[in-house]
Design a protein around this motif. Structure first.
Motif, mmCIF file in Angstrom:
data_model
loop_
_atom_site.group_PDB
_atom_site.id
_atom_site.type_symbol
_atom_site.label_atom_id
_atom_site.label_comp_id
_atom_site.label_asym_id
_atom_site.label_seq_id
_atom_site.Cartn_x
_atom_site.Cartn_y
_atom_site.Cartn_z
ATOM 1 N N UNK A 103 0.826 -1.199 0.000
ATOM 2 C CA UNK A 103 0.000 0.000 0.000
ATOM 3 C C UNK A 103 0.869 1.261 0.000
ATOM 4 N N UNK A 104 1.987 1.200 0.733
ATOM 5 C CA UNK A 104 2.929 2.325 0.795
ATOM 6 C C UNK A 104 3.509 2.593 -0.600
ATOM 7 N N UNK A 105 3.894 1.539 -1.301
ATOM 8 C CA UNK A 105 4.427 1.639 -2.662
ATOM 9 C C UNK A 105 3.386 2.261 -3.593
ATOM 10 N N UNK A 106 2.145 1.803 -3.479
ATOM 11 C CA UNK A 106 1.058 2.305 -4.320
ATOM 12 C C UNK A 106 0.816 3.798 -4.075
ATOM 13 N N UNK A 107 0.789 4.188 -2.813
ATOM 14 C CA UNK A 107 0.537 5.590 -2.458
ATOM 15 C C UNK A 107 1.668 6.502 -2.914
ATOM 16 N N UNK A 108 2.901 5.983 -2.894
ATOM 17 C CA UNK A 108 4.048 6.766 -3.354
ATOM 18 C C UNK A 108 3.905 7.059 -4.851
ATOM 19 N N UNK A 109 3.413 6.081 -5.595
ATOM 20 C CA UNK A 109 3.214 6.256 -7.024
ATOM 21 C C UNK A 109 2.120 7.254 -7.356
ATOM 22 N N UNK A 110 1.111 7.352 -6.470
ATOM 23 C CA UNK A 110 -0.005 8.268 -6.711
ATOM 24 C C UNK A 110 0.437 9.728 -6.699
ATOM 25 N N UNK A 111 1.622 10.009 -6.148
ATOM 26 C CA UNK A 111 2.116 11.379 -6.084
ATOM 27 C C UNK A 111 2.760 11.817 -7.395
ATOM 28 N N UNK A 112 2.970 10.856 -8.303
ATOM 29 C CA UNK A 112 3.610 11.163 -9.581
ATOM 30 C C UNK A 112 2.590 11.749 -10.553
ATOM 31 N N UNK A 136 1.896 -7.504 1.062
ATOM 32 C CA UNK A 136 3.269 -7.613 1.562
ATOM 33 C C UNK A 136 3.448 -6.612 2.679
ATOM 34 N N UNK A 137 3.772 -7.109 3.876
ATOM 35 C CA UNK A 137 3.972 -6.244 5.033
ATOM 36 C C UNK A 137 5.428 -5.795 5.103
ATOM 37 N N UNK A 138 5.680 -4.721 5.824
ATOM 38 C CA UNK A 138 7.047 -4.207 5.936
ATOM 39 C C UNK A 138 7.987 -5.250 6.546
ATOM 40 N N UNK A 139 7.510 -6.030 7.520
ATOM 41 C CA UNK A 139 8.398 -7.006 8.148
ATOM 42 C C UNK A 139 8.646 -8.232 7.270
ATOM 43 N N UNK A 140 8.013 -8.265 6.077
ATOM 44 C CA UNK A 140 8.234 -9.371 5.145
ATOM 45 C C UNK A 140 9.157 -8.978 3.995
ATOM 46 N N UNK A 141 9.567 -7.715 3.955
ATOM 47 C CA UNK A 141 10.447 -7.236 2.875
ATOM 48 C C UNK A 141 11.886 -7.642 3.195
ATOM 49 N N UNK A 142 12.490 -8.429 2.305
ATOM 50 C CA UNK A 142 13.857 -8.904 2.511
ATOM 51 C C UNK A 142 14.685 -8.705 1.245
ATOM 52 N N UNK A 173 13.814 0.286 -15.431
ATOM 53 C CA UNK A 173 12.948 1.394 -15.020
ATOM 54 C C UNK A 173 11.965 0.940 -13.935
ATOM 55 N N UNK A 174 11.347 -0.215 -14.118
ATOM 56 C CA UNK A 174 10.398 -0.733 -13.126
ATOM 57 C C UNK A 174 11.109 -1.091 -11.821
ATOM 58 N N UNK A 175 12.299 -1.671 -11.952
ATOM 59 C CA UNK A 175 13.067 -2.064 -10.759
ATOM 60 C C UNK A 175 13.482 -0.832 -9.961
ATOM 61 N N UNK A 176 13.794 0.254 -10.664
ATOM 62 C CA UNK A 176 14.188 1.488 -9.975
ATOM 63 C C UNK A 176 13.048 2.063 -9.143
ATOM 64 N N UNK A 177 11.812 1.773 -9.536
ATOM 65 C CA UNK A 177 10.662 2.262 -8.762
ATOM 66 C C UNK A 177 10.607 1.582 -7.394
ATOM 67 N N UNK A 178 10.891 0.289 -7.354
ATOM 68 C CA UNK A 178 10.871 -0.415 -6.068
ATOM 69 C C UNK A 178 12.074 0.022 -5.231
ATOM 70 N N UNK A 179 13.198 0.317 -5.893
ATOM 71 C CA UNK A 179 14.369 0.795 -5.165
ATOM 72 C C UNK A 179 14.093 2.171 -4.546
ATOM 73 N N UNK A 188 12.124 6.957 6.222
ATOM 74 C CA UNK A 188 11.020 7.242 7.137
ATOM 75 C C UNK A 188 10.958 6.262 8.308
ATOM 76 N N UNK A 189 12.018 5.446 8.465
ATOM 77 C CA UNK A 189 12.107 4.482 9.566
ATOM 78 C C UNK A 189 11.024 3.414 9.517
ATOM 79 N N UNK A 190 10.524 3.123 8.329
ATOM 80 C CA UNK A 190 9.554 2.046 8.204
ATOM 81 C C UNK A 190 10.244 0.708 7.958
ATOM 82 N N UNK A 191 11.491 0.766 7.504
ATOM 83 C CA UNK A 191 12.326 -0.429 7.363
ATOM 84 C C UNK A 191 13.498 -0.325 8.325
#
Length: 380
Positions: A103-112, A136-142, A173-179, A188-191
């Motif tokens: 959801x965080x990733x999706x919301x970040x994209x909405x600002x573009x 995908x939860x933040x504690x599942x990102x590896x 280009x797509x990979x850079x979006x996740x980066x 933001x101290x979420x990870x």
């Protein structure tokens, strides 16, 4: 800080029953509702006037259960007031870890905006596809998960009807979006860890960049163009290196004159969203015409359809046997500047590139032309 008092209360509902709930005073934070609340309904009920022994027993059991819950909640509230700083930080980390990274990733994209928004949306769909519809939860990102996604992109099919495998540069280009999302989340101290710094990358594949020589450029502009405005913006792009998207939205308020220095355009680039300040020559300025209202478009009446139809005809009439798109004028500007001896760092700034690495492709093109010239002379 005042102590929270929790009271067991009853509320009359249908069929002669009463709903049991907890009353918090002062209110407590409810993470699920993202707000403060004074009530927690326990989904336990008692009869106002029990008709038989069974109802009396049910009342007794439910009141006992509700009281146990009240006591447990009271302990939890009291404990929160005496947590150590370390315990509170651990609780904060646990709470964030259960938030949705997707959801965080999706919301970040909405600002573009514009084309960048479309690319973000496509990148997000590919990430959703990789996750097979799961959240995908933040504690599942590896690191392993993100690198698996990188491998997935290198084999993924396009969302378009042709369903071709993504080009390497599109995958990049797509990979850079996740980066970018990982960097923002860490900032933001979420990870807890900087996953972006630990993951591998996708190497960019150098694409062919068509451009015109100075002789070809002069020949093109000496050839009558079916649409006068197409000729004007083409010359402006060759003289400034400005993209079509930025030319199309250019307003008179973005044109400035500095005494003793000359004309400038200062604008926000549509592609990169970065602000650019570019000096323009008197020849380029003359192409703009008579100044009008500050918020009016400089190239009034311009539309992409006219450009796409007129440009191929114009190039063919000039006798240039190259596939020339409007973006090639930007490439032409860069290569002509390099050929004229302008240093690559200045050109990088003039093009509005974030990194000089992006500009270095033009240096390689010029080096290739130098090699061709060297090989033309032989004594054998």
């Amino acid at each position: 800080m005042s102590k929270t008092i929790i009271t067991l209360r009853k509320k009359a509902i249908s069929q002669g029953r009463m709903s049991l709930y907890l009353d918090f005073y002062p209110p407590v934070w409810n993470a699920a509702a993202n707000d403060y609340t004074r009530r927690e309904f326990l989904k336990l009920y008692i009869y106002q006037k029990p008709a038989d022994q069974h109802q009396k027993l049910s009342n007794s059991e439910n009141l006992h259960t509700a009281e146990l819950i009240r006591a447990r909640r009271q302990n939890e509230v009291n404990k929160s007031e005496i947590y150590s700083a370390f315990e509170k930080e651990q609780l904060r980390i646990q709470a964030i870890g259960k938030e949705s990274f997707l959801e965080y990733y999706k919301n970040l994209g909405h600002k573009k905006i514009g084309k960048n928004l479309c690319i973000w949306n496509s990148a997000f769909i590919h990430f959703e596809t990789f996750l097979k519809g799961k959240d995908l939860l933040f504690n599942e990102v590896t690191v392993t998960l993100i690198e698996d996604y990188r491998d997935h992109l290198l084999k993924a099919k396009s969302l378009r009807k042709n369903r071709k495998t993504l080009s390497r540069n599109t995958a990049l280009s797509y990979y850079n979006k996740i980066k970018t999302t990982l960097k923002a989340a860490y900032r933001e101290d979420k990870l807890k860890t900087d996953i972006n710094a630990k993951i591998g990358s996708i190497k960019e594949m150098e694409s062919q960049r068509n451009f015109m020589t100075l002789e070809e450029t002069r020949r093109l502009f000496a050839t009558p163009c079916p649409k006068l405005i197409v000729r004007r913006i083409s010359m402006f792009s060759v003289l400034t290196g400005v993209r079509y998207s930025d030319i199309a939205k250019l307003t008179w308020s973005e044109l400035h004159y500095i005494e003793g220095d000359g004309h400038y355009i200062i604008f926000r680039q549509k592609k990169t969203e970065g602000t650019a300040s570019i000096p323009i020559s008197d020849e380029a300025f003359e192409l703009l015409g008579k100044r009008r209202g500050e918020n009016e478009k400089v190239f009034k009446g311009l539309n992409k359809w006219d450009v796409d139809r007129a440009l191929p005809v114009w190039v063919a009439l000039s006798g240039i046997n190259k596939h020339i798109t409007f973006h090639c004028f930007r490439h032409t500007y860069a290569t002509l500047q390099l050929t004229a001896g302008t240093d690559i760092f200045t050109i990088s700034k003039m093009l509005g590139h974030k990194s000089v690495k992006t500009t270095q492709i033009y240096a390689k093109v010029i080096d290739g032309k130098k090699r061709e010239a060297a090989n033309r002379i032989t004594l054998e």
